[in-house]
Design an enzyme around this catalytic site. Structure first.
Site, PDB file in Angstrom:
ATOM      1  N   THR A  25      14.641 -11.519 -89.585  1.00  0.00           N
ATOM      2  CA  THR A  25      13.756 -11.088 -90.868  1.00  0.00           C
ATOM      3  C   THR A  25      13.024 -12.500 -91.401  1.00  0.00           C
ATOM      4  O   THR A  25      11.826 -12.185 -91.773  1.00  0.00           O
ATOM      5  CB  THR A  25      14.746 -11.031 -92.293  1.00  0.00           C
ATOM      6  OG1 THR A  25      15.594  -9.522 -91.921  1.00  0.00           O
ATOM      7  CG2 THR A  25      14.157 -10.616 -93.346  1.00  0.00           C
ATOM      8  N   ASN A  34      17.091 -17.135 -89.314  1.00  0.00           N
ATOM      9  CA  ASN A  34      17.270 -16.717 -90.805  1.00  0.00           C
ATOM     10  C   ASN A  34      18.316 -17.929 -90.890  1.00  0.00           C
ATOM     11  O   ASN A  34      18.334 -18.525 -92.134  1.00  0.00           O
ATOM     12  CB  ASN A  34      18.247 -15.427 -90.882  1.00  0.00           C
ATOM     13  CG  ASN A  34      17.443 -14.309 -90.690  1.00  0.00           C
ATOM     14  OD1 ASN A  34      16.196 -14.279 -90.972  1.00  0.00           O
ATOM     15  ND2 ASN A  34      18.068 -13.186 -90.767  1.00  0.00           N
ATOM     16  N   LYS A  43      14.047  -8.784-100.819  1.00  0.00           N
ATOM     17  CA  LYS A  43      14.804  -9.975-100.541  1.00  0.00           C
ATOM     18  C   LYS A  43      13.929 -11.352-100.691  1.00  0.00           C
ATOM     19  O   LYS A  43      12.887 -11.361-100.666  1.00  0.00           O
ATOM     20  CB  LYS A  43      15.209 -10.033 -98.804  1.00  0.00           C
ATOM     21  CG  LYS A  43      15.888  -8.862 -98.198  1.00  0.00           C
ATOM     22  CD  LYS A  43      16.143  -8.830 -96.818  1.00  0.00           C
ATOM     23  CE  LYS A  43      16.899  -7.912 -96.074  1.00  0.00           C
ATOM     24  NZ  LYS A  43      16.954  -7.973 -94.617  1.00  0.00           N
ATOM     25  N   HIS A  56      21.104  -1.616 -90.670  1.00  0.00           N
ATOM     26  CA  HIS A  56      22.582  -2.684 -90.189  1.00  0.00           C
ATOM     27  C   HIS A  56      23.724  -1.787 -90.741  1.00  0.00           C
ATOM     28  O   HIS A  56      24.622  -1.897 -90.224  1.00  0.00           O
ATOM     29  CB  HIS A  56      22.309  -3.828 -91.029  1.00  0.00           C
ATOM     30  CG  HIS A  56      21.370  -4.634 -90.687  1.00  0.00           C
ATOM     31  ND1 HIS A  56      21.404  -5.268 -89.564  1.00  0.00           N
ATOM     32  CD2 HIS A  56      20.408  -5.461 -91.246  1.00  0.00           C
ATOM     33  CE1 HIS A  56      20.440  -6.122 -89.210  1.00  0.00           C
ATOM     34  NE2 HIS A  56      19.861  -6.170 -90.586  1.00  0.00           N
ATOM     35  N   HIS A  75      10.554  -6.982 -88.166  1.00  0.00           N
ATOM     36  CA  HIS A  75      11.110  -6.739 -86.722  1.00  0.00           C
ATOM     37  C   HIS A  75      11.231  -5.580 -86.641  1.00  0.00           C
ATOM     38  O   HIS A  75      11.169  -4.864 -87.408  1.00  0.00           O
ATOM     39  CB  HIS A  75      12.456  -7.596 -86.465  1.00  0.00           C
ATOM     40  CG  HIS A  75      13.314  -7.438 -87.707  1.00  0.00           C
ATOM     41  ND1 HIS A  75      13.962  -6.403 -87.954  1.00  0.00           N
ATOM     42  CD2 HIS A  75      13.713  -8.286 -88.759  1.00  0.00           C
ATOM     43  CE1 HIS A  75      14.708  -6.469 -89.006  1.00  0.00           C
ATOM     44  NE2 HIS A  75      14.473  -7.606 -89.644  1.00  0.00           N
ATOM     45  N   HIS A 102      19.442  -6.518 -85.073  1.00  0.00           N
ATOM     46  CA  HIS A 102      18.121  -6.867 -84.254  1.00  0.00           C
ATOM     47  C   HIS A 102      18.406  -8.262 -83.930  1.00  0.00           C
ATOM     48  O   HIS A 102      19.494  -8.976 -84.031  1.00  0.00           O
ATOM     49  CB  HIS A 102      16.901  -6.669 -85.215  1.00  0.00           C
ATOM     50  CG  HIS A 102      17.123  -7.092 -86.605  1.00  0.00           C
ATOM     51  ND1 HIS A 102      17.048  -8.500 -86.861  1.00  0.00           N
ATOM     52  CD2 HIS A 102      17.520  -6.406 -87.569  1.00  0.00           C
ATOM     53  CE1 HIS A 102      17.145  -8.671 -88.203  1.00  0.00           C
ATOM     54  NE2 HIS A 102      17.524  -7.238 -88.638  1.00  0.00           N
TER      55      HIS A 102
END
Length: 555
Positions: A89, A110, A173, A306, A348, A489
């Site tokens: 991300t 991340n 986020k 997820h 992504h 991912h």
């Protein structure tokens, strides 16, 4: 106008805030197009849909009737690329509005490790300030910051040219809002269990605070199960999980106060879009002399991916909701009469959980061997060689050797570790920092990149590991599936790299270009659209010509 997945309280509160080709090959001939200076749009809307892969776009494209259908009728690059290898991300979002690969943004993952960090926790979150006393990299324990981003964003460049230009970033986020918003955003915020928040010590504007209060109230209310559209029925198959329970038949019902389930639904995207629309209205973005930038980060698709995978009924419901929410958002913009341009992409891609892959014609899909855990590897090698522990730190593909090792110990450790890992049946390659440092960043089209090219675009000498592991295709780096985390991912493979890149503006003639372009191309493309000069020597991307025919939008 009320967005479908917003509660009445949230819609009412928000109404109160205002008024009712790939990179050119060496052998390619020079372009023969003529640059034309068209009027700059008054508002740029940049939308990033977390984990919205090119595969999802292709699968659901024929069903879209709302906002995604509109974007699919514009300028479409259906197989764009997050070209680098660390398809997570934070790195992905760092490419979208900077024009640079993670190798230059400095956002290599991340989380990465800085073994020289002063605090006890050496694990660094990509969007934190680890120097703040009493913080750590864990969720909710860090101090959000843009400090690790090493290059300017489009918004930063717009503000440098014209301080009156407005830049607002709203996301599900923090790392999405921060990496796209940059350092100069007028307002920057993201969703939390209490509604919305921004940087520590930064108060929300009255409009954002009203939205936050309404969102908190929505989270605090239980949500009944959503209806299953008829077209989603083929996806309605339960997949048992290792730790009990199943996915594939969820209807997104949630208990009051369940923030994660709120995030894993169109309700979260609706909240972000409604907030963005309200802020635009109150700030009169797109109504002044300057071009303004409204950044929207939509996270629900990633939470669904997820939690339940990409091919279940849950994702089918989410795609329909995302399309509808975007359609309502665009309708609100249309009603203003503002000349606005939209770009949409993803940070992504993603792939489904291996248990469903195995049911659906991919019997070799696997979960990662627990023996590949960095701590487990380090312990085994340290015990064999008599070296101090802990010896290896890691989170994902980057592995770091402890600073306590002498040069001789490091050499001995690598001589033991590298052959062991390279012989593992689930590992495609293990590459050292020395090998990556000697490898140039590729200038070729991203669909032709080698594995080394992909990893090099994510490599930064001060932040990347001593060696990097790339798993084989369809090896999911989650050893056991459990409710809330079944798929992910982050790989070097195209199912994680390929994303749609879409542009739309009223009156812009539509065309589709299936050749590979990159997310680093978005920033120079938008900059050219608004007549903002960009130093081509300081970015990895190039301007994409959005005009079909002999003219070019690239200035």
């Amino acid at each position: 106008m009320k967005l479908k997945y917003l509660t009445a309280a949230l819609a009412t509160a928000l109404c109160m805030t205002g008024a009712s080709a790939s990179l050119a090959q060496d052998s390619a001939p020079p372009a023969q197009k003529v640059t034309v200076a068209t009027p700059a749009p008054k508002l740029i809307v940049m939308i990033a849909v977390d984990q919205f892969s090119a595969d999802l776009f292709a699968e659901y494209r024929g069903r879209f009737t709302g906002g995604l259908a509109r974007l699919a009728s514009g300028v479409v690059f259906p197989a764009g690329y997050q070209a680098h290898g660390a398809t997570e991300t934070c790195p992905g979002h760092s490419t979208i509005l900077t024009g640079n690969h993670p190798a230059h943004t400095g956002i290599v993952a991340n989380h990465y490790f800085d073994l020289s960090a002063a605090r006890e926790d050496k694990r660094i979150y990509c969007a934190e300030d680890e120097k703040v006393a009493g913080t750590s990299s864990g969720g909710g324990k860090y101090a959000p910051s843009v400090g690790h981003l090493l290059v300017p964003t489009l918004g930063d460049l717009m503000k440098a040219r014209d301080p009156k230009a407005q830049v607002v970033s709203v996301s599900g986020k923090d790392r999405s809002a921060i990496m796209m918003g940059g350092r100069q955003a007028d307002e920057l915020m993201w969703l939390v269990p209490t509604g919305l928040t921004g940087y520590r010590g930064t108060a929300l504007s009255p409009t954002a605070q009203q939205a936050s209060t309404a969102i908190a109230a929505a989270i605090g209310q239980a949500r009944p199960a959503l209806a299953l559209p008829a077209e989603c029925a083929p996806h309605d198959i339960a997949i048992p999980l290792d730790k009990g329970g199943s996915v594939g038949t969820g209807r997104m019902a949630r208990d009051a106060g369940d923030f994660r389930r709120f995030m894993a639904s169109p309700e979260a995207d609706g909240a972000v879009l409604a907030t963005a629309a309200a802020l635009r209205q109150v700030r009169k973005m797109g109504e002044g002399d300057s071009t303004d930038l409204l950044i929207v980060g939509l996270a629900a698709t990633d939470y669904v991916g997820h939690s339940t995978g990409t091919e279940g009924s849950e994702m089918c419901i989410q795609m329909a909701g995302l399309d509808r929410e975007l359609g309502d958002f665009f309708a609100r913009l249309d009603a203003t009469g503002i000349d606005y341009a939209v770009a949409l992409t993803a940070d992504h891609g993603g792939h489904d959980l291996p248990e469903r892959n195995r049911q659906n014609a991919w019997p070799d899909a696997q979960r990662v061997d627990k023996a590949l855990d960095p701590e487990a590897i380090g312990k085994a090698v340290a015990e064999k060689l008599g070296l101090p522990q802990p010896m290896i730190y890691g989170d994902g593909g980057d592995y770091y050797l402890a600073k306590t090792l002498t040069a001789a110990q490091r050499k001995a450790a690598l001589a033991e570790i590298l052959p062991r890992l390279r012989a593992h049946p689930q590992i495609e390659a293990v590459v050292t920092r020395e090998e990556l440092g000697a490898h140039p960043i590729s200038k070729r089209a991203p669909d032709t990149w080698t594995l080394m090219d992909k990893l090099r675009a994510s490599y930064h000498p001060q932040r990347s590991g001593d060696f990097i592991i790339a798993l084989k295709p369809r090896v999911t780096p989650i050893p056991e599936s459990g409710l809330g985390y079944v798929a992910t991912h982050g790989s070097v493979w195209d199912y994680d790299r390929r994303v749609p890149i879409l542009f739309w503006r009223k009156g812009l003639a539509a065309f589709e270009q299936p050749n590979a372009v990159m997310t680093v191309d978005i920033m120079p493309t938008l900059a050219s659209l608004i007549g903002l000069p960009v130093d081509a020597n300081k970015i990895d991307g190039r301007c994409l010509d959005l005009i079909s025919g002999p003219e070019s939008s690239c200035r």
